[in-house]
Design a protein around this motif. Sequence first.
Motif, mmCIF file in Angstrom:
data_model
loop_
_atom_site.group_PDB
_atom_site.id
_atom_site.type_symbol
_atom_site.label_atom_id
_atom_site.label_comp_id
_atom_site.label_asym_id
_atom_site.label_seq_id
_atom_site.Cartn_x
_atom_site.Cartn_y
_atom_site.Cartn_z
ATOM 1 N N LEU A 76 -12.718 -12.885 -32.546
ATOM 2 C CA LEU A 76 -13.277 -14.092 -33.140
ATOM 3 C C LEU A 76 -12.180 -15.143 -33.212
ATOM 4 C CD1 LEU A 76 -15.597 -15.496 -34.718
ATOM 5 C CD2 LEU A 76 -14.677 -14.432 -36.776
ATOM 6 N N LEU A 78 -11.175 -18.876 -34.679
ATOM 7 C CA LEU A 78 -11.513 -19.928 -35.626
ATOM 8 C C LEU A 78 -10.534 -21.080 -35.465
ATOM 9 C CD1 LEU A 78 -12.092 -17.796 -38.861
ATOM 10 C CD2 LEU A 78 -13.804 -18.610 -37.232
ATOM 11 N N ASP A 81 -10.757 -22.846 -39.668
ATOM 12 C CA ASP A 81 -11.772 -22.065 -40.387
ATOM 13 C C ASP A 81 -13.197 -22.236 -39.868
ATOM 14 O OD1 ASP A 81 -9.900 -20.874 -42.117
ATOM 15 O OD2 ASP A 81 -9.982 -22.593 -43.468
ATOM 16 N N THR A 82 -13.355 -22.765 -38.655
ATOM 17 C CA THR A 82 -14.678 -22.950 -38.068
ATOM 18 C C THR A 82 -14.725 -22.256 -36.712
ATOM 19 O OG1 THR A 82 -14.881 -25.085 -39.176
ATOM 20 C CG2 THR A 82 -16.369 -24.686 -37.339
ATOM 21 N N ASP A 83 -15.845 -21.590 -36.418
ATOM 22 C CA ASP A 83 -16.011 -20.891 -35.155
ATOM 23 C C ASP A 83 -15.736 -21.838 -33.988
ATOM 24 O OD1 ASP A 83 -17.020 -19.552 -32.853
ATOM 25 O OD2 ASP A 83 -18.469 -18.463 -34.079
ATOM 26 N N TRP A 84 -14.916 -21.375 -33.053
ATOM 27 C CA TRP A 84 -14.512 -22.227 -31.922
ATOM 28 C C TRP A 84 -15.673 -22.635 -31.044
ATOM 29 C CZ3 TRP A 84 -11.723 -19.936 -27.114
ATOM 30 C CH2 TRP A 84 -12.371 -18.801 -26.658
ATOM 31 N N GLU A 85 -16.794 -21.922 -31.108
ATOM 32 C CA GLU A 85 -17.968 -22.290 -30.313
ATOM 33 C C GLU A 85 -18.465 -23.690 -30.680
ATOM 34 O OE1 GLU A 85 -20.929 -19.241 -30.701
ATOM 35 O OE2 GLU A 85 -19.742 -17.785 -29.582
ATOM 36 N N GLU A 89 -14.906 -24.197 -27.474
ATOM 37 C CA GLU A 89 -14.116 -23.022 -27.075
ATOM 38 C C GLU A 89 -12.841 -23.411 -26.342
ATOM 39 O OE1 GLU A 89 -16.749 -20.233 -25.149
ATOM 40 O OE2 GLU A 89 -18.029 -20.103 -26.901
ATOM 41 N N THR A 105 -12.532 -7.937 -34.021
ATOM 42 C CA THR A 105 -13.652 -7.228 -34.637
ATOM 43 C C THR A 105 -13.821 -5.863 -33.968
ATOM 44 O OG1 THR A 105 -15.264 -8.219 -33.122
ATOM 45 C CG2 THR A 105 -14.828 -9.380 -35.199
#
Length: 109
Positions: A76, A78, A81-85, A89, A105
């Motif tokens: 994962l 980040l 603190d935010t998902d790279w998606e 990306e 994970t």
Amino acid sequence: MSETLKLNICFGGGAELLFDKIKKREVELPALKKYFPDCQSGKWTIKELLVWLKDNLLRERPELFLQGDSVRPGILVLINDTDWELYGELTYELQGNDTIMFISTLHGG
């Protein structure tokens, strides 16, 4: 652009074991053209950061962190603190003082 770029890099969930057990580190990336002379964009992206991490911080088993030119599925990423998606990306253009976190994970059983 000849300036260096400071970032905070964090590893968790076991990913730190591949990076000399470092959980958090401030890094200073060199001027992009010095490290990637053929780069046309002039800005560091996550894609270039992954190459830099592999060359400079990754200590063992790169196949557990990287697959092709991206992170391995199960890692994962980040950005602040935010998902790279949500940031595109690999194409996200890094900004000074960004915090990039890699969390594994993947767990054995």
